[in-house]
Design a protein around this motif. Structure first.
Motif, PDB file in Angstrom:
ATOM      1  N   UNK A 292       8.898  -1.480  -5.239  1.00  0.00           N
ATOM      2  CA  UNK A 292       9.951  -1.438  -4.225  1.00  0.00           C
ATOM      3  C   UNK A 292      11.268  -1.690  -4.942  1.00  0.00           C
ATOM      4  N   UNK A 293      12.382  -1.386  -4.269  1.00  0.00           N
ATOM      5  CA  UNK A 293      13.685  -1.562  -4.901  1.00  0.00           C
ATOM      6  C   UNK A 293      14.689  -2.144  -3.920  1.00  0.00           C
ATOM      7  N   UNK A 294      15.469  -3.099  -4.412  1.00  0.00           N
ATOM      8  CA  UNK A 294      16.589  -3.681  -3.680  1.00  0.00           C
ATOM      9  C   UNK A 294      17.852  -3.209  -4.375  1.00  0.00           C
ATOM     10  N   UNK A 295      18.642  -2.380  -3.701  1.00  0.00           N
ATOM     11  CA  UNK A 295      19.765  -1.757  -4.370  1.00  0.00           C
ATOM     12  C   UNK A 295      21.095  -1.935  -3.687  1.00  0.00           C
ATOM     13  N   UNK A 310       9.715   2.688  -2.019  1.00  0.00           N
ATOM     14  CA  UNK A 310      10.279   2.020  -0.844  1.00  0.00           C
ATOM     15  C   UNK A 310      11.503   1.194  -1.228  1.00  0.00           C
ATOM     16  N   UNK A 311      12.547   1.296  -0.419  1.00  0.00           N
ATOM     17  CA  UNK A 311      13.816   0.695  -0.810  1.00  0.00           C
ATOM     18  C   UNK A 311      14.460  -0.104   0.315  1.00  0.00           C
ATOM     19  N   UNK A 312      15.278  -1.060  -0.112  1.00  0.00           N
ATOM     20  CA  UNK A 312      16.111  -1.864   0.783  1.00  0.00           C
ATOM     21  C   UNK A 312      17.522  -1.821   0.220  1.00  0.00           C
ATOM     22  N   UNK A 353       2.744  -2.508   2.668  1.00  0.00           N
ATOM     23  CA  UNK A 353       2.333  -1.209   3.205  1.00  0.00           C
ATOM     24  C   UNK A 353       3.300  -0.107   2.773  1.00  0.00           C
ATOM     25  N   UNK A 354       3.340   0.203   1.477  1.00  0.00           N
ATOM     26  CA  UNK A 354       4.251   1.259   1.014  1.00  0.00           C
ATOM     27  C   UNK A 354       3.904   2.627   1.582  1.00  0.00           C
ATOM     28  N   UNK A 355       2.619   2.857   1.870  1.00  0.00           N
ATOM     29  CA  UNK A 355       2.211   4.165   2.393  1.00  0.00           C
ATOM     30  C   UNK A 355       2.875   4.443   3.742  1.00  0.00           C
ATOM     31  N   UNK A 356       3.030   3.406   4.537  1.00  0.00           N
ATOM     32  CA  UNK A 356       3.656   3.596   5.851  1.00  0.00           C
ATOM     33  C   UNK A 356       5.119   3.993   5.681  1.00  0.00           C
ATOM     34  N   UNK A 357       5.799   3.365   4.722  1.00  0.00           N
ATOM     35  CA  UNK A 357       7.207   3.708   4.461  1.00  0.00           C
ATOM     36  C   UNK A 357       7.321   5.151   4.010  1.00  0.00           C
ATOM     37  N   UNK A 358       6.439   5.570   3.107  1.00  0.00           N
ATOM     38  CA  UNK A 358       6.498   6.943   2.608  1.00  0.00           C
ATOM     39  C   UNK A 358       6.188   7.948   3.709  1.00  0.00           C
TER      40      UNK A 358
END
Length: 384
Positions: A292-295, A310-312, A353-358
């Motif tokens: 995941x990434x916080x940018x 997945x990103x924030x 749950x990265x799959x849900x984000x994608x």
């Protein structure tokens, strides 16, 4: 057009195109824009039977030539610029946030001046996925309006930029809204780490890797203190590997060190700073290895979306909100307000749950990646 020649009846047409932007400063985001444009022009040109030979205006021409294998001239040496334009078949201005006055009063006159010079030399000009604004000095509107109206093709990277151009007097039907070029940047063909001595990222980590891209913004550093509190809350709520990614060196590396110093007790979590080279594709590869990434940096968020990480996002400028909106997302906070517990919870959901984000945002990402090639396709067709 000045230098166009045919390579026999079956060979490709050759077109020399000058590219103007914030290049040679080794800002990873802007260099990624350039590399993305070069890739797109080569591929779209080949598809249309034209070989586009770029000449890049750079603050460090030797470095740009070594990095990308293209001709480059100094962006501040008028004689070199004039010679490059005279020997060209057109000028591309972009991408990035070139036409704004937040970074100073000289920025807009410089970039519109380059476009105007090309137009005076009767060269077609193309605006490539630019982010327009903010423009706080109203007298600059006429500079932008004049060169836009005379350009052969105009594209901007968000609807807000198109609206601003329309308010300045550029007809809506002359403006294409397209994604940032970096949405179409591919991973490097071979995928070694840029620095073999640096720790590998997600592939070799027993902990989930959270990429972190922050920049200095507020003079008092309060925004970085809030980011540190949020990251500290995440690190204490679960074991993670916080991998700081400096997109603009050395400034972002120093910012990362300041934030790490404020994280406090991390428990089972760890924090580190990635030491990468200047190649944008190596940074893209690094981002692809994150869970995941916080940018805060726009291009960190674009890299993550490009690779479906997945990103924030943390908003410091409208361009962050505009990009997130195109993915159906909202910033988790701003440089003025960031709740540590809400951040930790949001990041936790992505890690769990990265799959849900994608699944939720994949269709928007696919659409942006396809649309990001439109300016190159249009330019290749118009410059033939």
């Amino acid at each position: 057009m000045g230098t166009a020649v045919l390579q026999g009846q079956t060979g490709p047409q050759i077109r020399r195109v000058v590219i103007s932007g914030y290049y040679g400063f080794r800002n990873s985001g802007d260099e990624a824009v350039l590399k993305s444009i070069l890739f797109a022009l080569a591929e779209e040109g080949a598809a249309q039977g034209v070989r586009i030979e770029p000449v890049v205006l750079s603050v460090d021409p030797a470095w740009t030539t070594a990095m990308y294998g293209v001709e480059a001239v100094h962006r501040m040496k008028l004689g070199e610029i004039v010679r490059a334009l005279r020997g060209s078949d057109g000028l591309i201005s972009g991408g990035g946030s070139l036409l704004q006055d937040a970074t100073g009063a000289a920025t807009i006159p410089y970039y519109t001046g380059i476009i105007k010079l090309a137009q005076l030399l009767r060269k077609p000009t193309f605006i490539y996925a630019q982010g327009i604004g903010p423009v706080n000095r109203r007298w600059m509107d006429r500079l932008i309006r004049g060169v836009m109206r005379r350009s052969a093709y105009v594209s901007v990277r968000d609807a807000e930029s198109a609206e601003l151009l329309w308010r300045m007097g550029v007809p809506r039907d002359r403006i294409d809204v397209v994604p940032d070029p970096v949405m179409a940047l591919p991973l490097p063909a071979a995928q070694p780490l840029a620095d073999a001595s640096a720790p590998a990222a997600a592939a070799d980590s027993p902990l989930p890797v959270v990429g972190v891209s922050l920049r200095h913004w507020r003079k008092d550093g309060a925004d970085l203190a809030r980011a540190a509190a949020a990251l500290g809350a995440l690190a204490r709520s679960r074991a993670v590997r916080l991998r700081f990614l400096p997109f603009h060196t050395p400034a972002d590396a120093e910012t990362s060190r300041q934030v790490i110093a404020q994280l406090g007790e991390l428990g089972a979590s760890v924090a580190e700073i990635a030491e990468l080279g200047d190649d944008p594709q190596q940074m893209l590869l690094e981002v692809s290895r994150c869970d995941a990434l916080f940018g805060m940096r726009l291009h960190a968020l674009i890299y993550a979306a490009n690779q479906r990480v997945p990103l924030v996002g943390l908003s410091y400028d409208p361009k962050i909100d505009q990009f997130l909106n195109r993915l159906g997302l909202k910033a988790v906070g701003t440089t003025e307000s960031l709740d540590p517990d809400a951040f930790a919870a949001a990041m936790g959901r992505l890690l769990d749950d990265p799959a849900q984000w994608r699944a939720s945002h994949g269709p928007a990402i696919d659409r942006l990646k396809e649309e990001a090639r439109m300016p190159a396709k249009q330019i290749a067709a118009k410059i033939r």
